[in-house]
Scaffold this active site. Structure first.
Site, mmCIF file in Angstrom:
data_model
loop_
_atom_site.group_PDB
_atom_site.id
_atom_site.type_symbol
_atom_site.label_atom_id
_atom_site.label_comp_id
_atom_site.label_asym_id
_atom_site.label_seq_id
_atom_site.Cartn_x
_atom_site.Cartn_y
_atom_site.Cartn_z
ATOM 1 N N LYS A 78 0.811 -1.216 0.000
ATOM 2 C CA LYS A 78 0.000 0.000 0.000
ATOM 3 C C LYS A 78 0.845 1.267 0.000
ATOM 4 O O LYS A 78 0.380 2.329 -0.420
ATOM 5 C CB LYS A 78 -0.934 0.017 1.206
ATOM 6 N N HIS A 206 1.062 -3.689 15.136
ATOM 7 C CA HIS A 206 1.570 -2.545 14.381
ATOM 8 C C HIS A 206 1.570 -1.352 15.316
ATOM 9 O O HIS A 206 0.531 -0.994 15.871
ATOM 10 C CB HIS A 206 0.698 -2.257 13.154
ATOM 11 N N GLU A 283 6.677 -5.524 8.355
ATOM 12 C CA GLU A 283 5.952 -4.952 7.219
ATOM 13 C C GLU A 283 6.433 -3.530 6.929
ATOM 14 O O GLU A 283 5.665 -2.564 7.004
ATOM 15 C CB GLU A 283 4.453 -4.947 7.508
#
Length: 431
Positions: A78, A206, A283
């Site tokens: 993304k 996250h 990530e």
């Protein structure tokens, strides 16, 4: 030397640049930006553009792997889903964090093995879950009992990571108000997964995009160790830890990446030592991409206004704004100060300047605060370094102003790493 590419189409229906520019040993991406500005100034039209330094992308990958050798990077698609970016990273061997069927299609279309993909959106449409099942993408993230029920119905063979809520209020872009389960809720969710016959294989979290407090990783990793113990107590084979993203994209402000990497390494050594055999993934998105791209914008109009007390303020209207490459400008704590492409005979005075985008929306400002710049003319250029994260992927064509064209350069770094281009197919391969 330039390598011609055929048959590639960009989002928004515009053709990709027909050439991937390969830099000589004495050339830099920044020199290429200035050369492109000169070409547009001489012949027009003076449209906005971005230049992506693919060598910088390879350097960021190397830096991540050197600082966190025990962590496998799964790039967050993304952040920037350019085919060139994905091709480079696929050739370098990264994994990929995908959030939708379209992103899964992009990555699988490059020939990336499903085992190198995590479908990390905790809230997924049923049709996208079925697509993942049909194409063998097994690693999925969830954070609620409702999502568990959905996965059990549409993909009972999935391998699941339970996303843990973190304290991320000091990150530039917090995420935990939307995603993640509390540690107190994990025991019930782990039991529910077992009762539904689903394979729980680990935990994820996250700390928020552009994390400002590296110690948040320490607490989140410790909480995941507790979750692993709960999972094993419920009969699950807990073998994978996903520490998410949040790594800084530049060294300008906030914590340094090296400091964050040391904090993470210490926490992993404490709670997930290598001898336990837990696979650790991350990530990264902003860390990989932010410094890769430079944006060049042109002043298309200006207005000088007198402030109370007689001081002058300038308004510059640019051909790229909030609906283009600067969508996140309103949420950044400090406005970016551009490089002015203009020669001055002496040090010019600076004025408070409001930077507007080109559309008819009065809120189309690059930043909420003014920046201090000299008085410039219509036709002058401004250059913004470190514009690769969440820029092209969030651009739209509001009011008919198309997103900035992207040019790509490849230099000696990629060639030293053994990345080459098959000229006819336009594919990147390891050579």
């Amino acid at each position: 030397m330039s390598i011609c590419l055929e048959g590639l189409k960009e989002a928004h229906g515009r053709p990709w640049p027909k050439e991937l520019i390969t830099l000589g040993p004495e050339e830099s991406a920044q020199q290429m930006v200035l050369r492109r500005i000169q070409e547009l100034s001489d012949s027009g039209p003076q449209d906005p553009f971005m230049l992506a330094d693919l060598d910088m992308l390879a350097s960021r990958h190397q830096a991540f792997c050197q600082a966190l050798p025990q962590v496998s990077p799964f790039y967050a698609v993304k952040c920037n889903s350019s085919p060139w970016v994905l091709r480079i990273l696929a050739a370098l061997g990264t994994g990929f964090d995908c959030a939708s069927q379209v992103e899964l299609e992009q990555v699988l279309g490059l020939g990336v093995a499903p085992s190198r993909i995590i479908y990390a959106n905790p809230c997924k449409p049923a049709s996208h879950i079925r697509y993942a099942a049909q194409h063998g993408v097994q690693l999925l993230t969830f954070g609620s009992e409702e999502e568990l029920t959905k996965v059990a119905q549409h993909y009972p063979g999935a391998r699941l990571l339970l996303r843990l809520r973190t304290q991320d209020s000091q990150s530039t872009f917090p995420l935990s108000t939307k995603f993640g389960a509390s540690l107190e809720a994990c025991g019930h969710l782990l039991t529910s997964a077992r009762d539904l016959g689903l394979a729980m294989v680990g935990a994820s979290f996250h700390v928020g995009s552009n994390c400002q407090t590296p110690q948040r990783f320490t607490q989140a990793i410790a909480d995941c160790r507790c979750m692993f113990e709960m999972g094993r107590g419920a009969g699950h084979d807990m073998s994978c830890l996903d520490i998410g993203g949040g790594f800084p994209g530049t060294e300008d402000s906030g914590p340094k990446f090296e400091e964050m990497a040391r904090v993470i390494s210490a926490a992993l050594a404490q709670d997930f030592p290598e001898e336990r055999g837990v696979k650790v993934i991350a990530e990264p998105g902003r860390f990989y991409m932010e410094s890769v791209c430079t944006a060049a914008v042109n002043i298309i109009a200006k207005k000088a206004v007198l402030e109370p007390g007689g001081s002058q303020k300038l308004m510059y209207y640019l051909n790229n704004g909030h609906y283009g490459s600067f969508r996140l400008g309103h949420r950044e704590p400090v406005p970016r100060v551009p490089i002015v492409v203009k020669e001055f005979c002496s040090e010019p005075p600076l004025f408070p300047c409001t930077l507007y985008g080109p559309t008819c929306d009065a809120s189309d400002r690059l930043f909420l605060e003014d920046v201090w710049l000299p008085e410039l003319d219509v036709g002058n250029w401004l250059v913004f370094p470190s514009m690769g994260a969440y820029t092209s992927s969030m651009s739209c064509s509001f009011n008919g102003f198309l997103p900035a064209t992207i040019c790509y350069t490849m230099g000696p770094q990629l060639r030293c790493l053994g990345v080459g281009v098959e000229e006819e197919a336009g594919n990147l391969t390891l050579i």
